[in-house]
Write a protein that holds these residues in place. Sequence first.
Motif, PDB file in Angstrom:
ATOM      1  N   VAL A 113       0.853  -1.191   0.000  1.00 59.09           N
ATOM      2  CA  VAL A 113       0.000   0.000   0.000  1.00 59.09           C
ATOM      3  C   VAL A 113       0.887   1.239   0.000  1.00 59.09           C
ATOM      4  O   VAL A 113       0.786   2.100  -0.866  1.00 59.09           O
ATOM      5  N   TRP A 150     -11.667   5.604   3.059  1.00 54.64           N
ATOM      6  CA  TRP A 150     -10.994   5.292   1.795  1.00 54.64           C
ATOM      7  C   TRP A 150      -9.544   5.771   1.832  1.00 54.64           C
ATOM      8  O   TRP A 150      -8.615   5.048   1.471  1.00 54.64           O
ATOM      9  N   GLY A 151      -9.357   7.001   2.292  1.00 50.97           N
ATOM     10  CA  GLY A 151      -8.013   7.577   2.351  1.00 50.97           C
ATOM     11  C   GLY A 151      -7.076   6.703   3.191  1.00 50.97           C
ATOM     12  O   GLY A 151      -5.934   6.449   2.797  1.00 50.97           O
ATOM     13  N   THR A 162      -7.210   3.549   3.612  1.00 51.21           N
ATOM     14  CA  THR A 162      -6.815   2.320   2.914  1.00 51.21           C
ATOM     15  C   THR A 162      -5.705   2.604   1.895  1.00 51.21           C
ATOM     16  O   THR A 162      -5.083   1.678   1.391  1.00 51.21           O
ATOM     17  N   GLN A 163      -5.493   3.879   1.584  1.00 50.38           N
ATOM     18  CA  GLN A 163      -4.415   4.236   0.651  1.00 50.38           C
ATOM     19  C   GLN A 163      -3.099   4.488   1.377  1.00 50.38           C
ATOM     20  O   GLN A 163      -2.077   4.754   0.762  1.00 50.38           O
ATOM     21  N   ASN A 202      -5.442  -6.551  -1.212  1.00 46.63           N
ATOM     22  CA  ASN A 202      -4.324  -6.418  -2.133  1.00 46.63           C
ATOM     23  C   ASN A 202      -4.280  -7.672  -2.974  1.00 46.63           C
ATOM     24  O   ASN A 202      -4.372  -8.768  -2.458  1.00 46.63           O
TER      25      ASN A 202
END
Length: 400
Positions: free
Chosen positions: A112, A163-164, A166-167, A303
Amino acid sequence: MQDILIIWAENFIRWLHVIAGVCWIGSSFYFMHLDYSLKKRPGLPEEANGEAWQVHGGGFYNMVKYLVAPARMPDELTWFKWEAYATWFSGLALLTVVYYFSASLYMIDPRVMALTPATAIGLSVATLIAGWVVYDLLCRSPLGENEMGLSLVGFVFIVACAWGFTQIFSPRGAYMQIGALIGTIMAANVLMVIIPGQRKVVADLIAGRTPDANHGKRGKQRSTHNNYLTLPVIFVMISNHYPLAYATRYSWVILALVLIMGAVIRHFYNTRHKGLGDPWWTWGVTVACAIGVIWLSTLGPANGKRTEPATGAAVKFAAVEEIVTSRCSMCHAEEPVWDGIKVAPKGVMLDTPERIRLHAREIAANVVWSSAMPPSNITDLSDDERQILANWAAGARSLR
Ligand code: HEC
């Protein structure tokens, strides 16, 4: 010795965190219920907003709510704040012991973002603070006057954060981070808005001034937000044992659906307690969201791609054993050899053929359907190997 102390610290802090959380949520639910069940009747003091009669533990209680304040301040007032503070502090301690102490295992996934532990911890702390600041500004902005608008924007904001995260973080780290952010917002609502407002009101009353009614309004708004966030935050907190929730591709959408489920379930009870009927449609929405959550979790691991079991593929158990021994049992064994792991995590031992067979379903959930294990793929499990495990798990399950 140090490892033993850390494990016990985790155990005791978790105990405290759950107890504090139960007390906080218990009192919060109790007051929401009480608030909604208040009834007006003639003969109540002029400042009273309503009353409720309750029976509990062998006695009757007559609760009367004074919207601004009673004519005379009582000498003793019970404040409800330590439940929230204790939950937050114990949560922070737990986050530190479990996640910050083992950042490379739980927070960082090089696939990630290749973070160092210090950066990961820094980002976690910074986004907790920034998340609260943004939420607080939203509530104080003109949008704050519009209940529905604020809820929608708040919802989008939380989902965007999820969401952010998970980035930035590993799937598991990202899920805990969003839980920690929601928890922080809730506790900060108590510390920075609700309690200071109440303090000002009490001080004004004692000094004989007319208190500003905005304090009450603002406090009620934040307390309602807390009420609607309670169920989702608990879902996140228990989900770290359910990789289908946090380590699948659409974990952030799953969170969005859980936010909706939590809110509509609260709405059902809030409406019911107000005596405005039973909005049964909320359960329809809840079930639809639950089905959506389950479906989303089958769309592949966080992933990498989804590994479909190949139909008709023959799997030799020896191949499975070989993979598990070389990719898993350094941690999952009676005597783990992985640095920093002293006992088999969660008691899951994968060091004999019997034990591997016994855990077929858990292996599939953690390795095939989600990407929870190996943590951050730290032992380089290849796609081919995942495929073999997928075939075996599918077959192994049908053999049961
Ligand atoms: C670097 C060490 C490490 C490796 C390698 C590893 N695991 Fe784990 N595993 C852990 C840790 C730590 C946990 C506990 C996570 C937690 O605290 O919830 C865990 C938990 C689990 C669980 C239980 C999940 C739960 O919450 O009940 C299963 C099942 C599992 N691992 C399977 C595997 C499989 C299969 C592999 C190999 C493909 C593997 N693990 C490789 C460290 C490892």
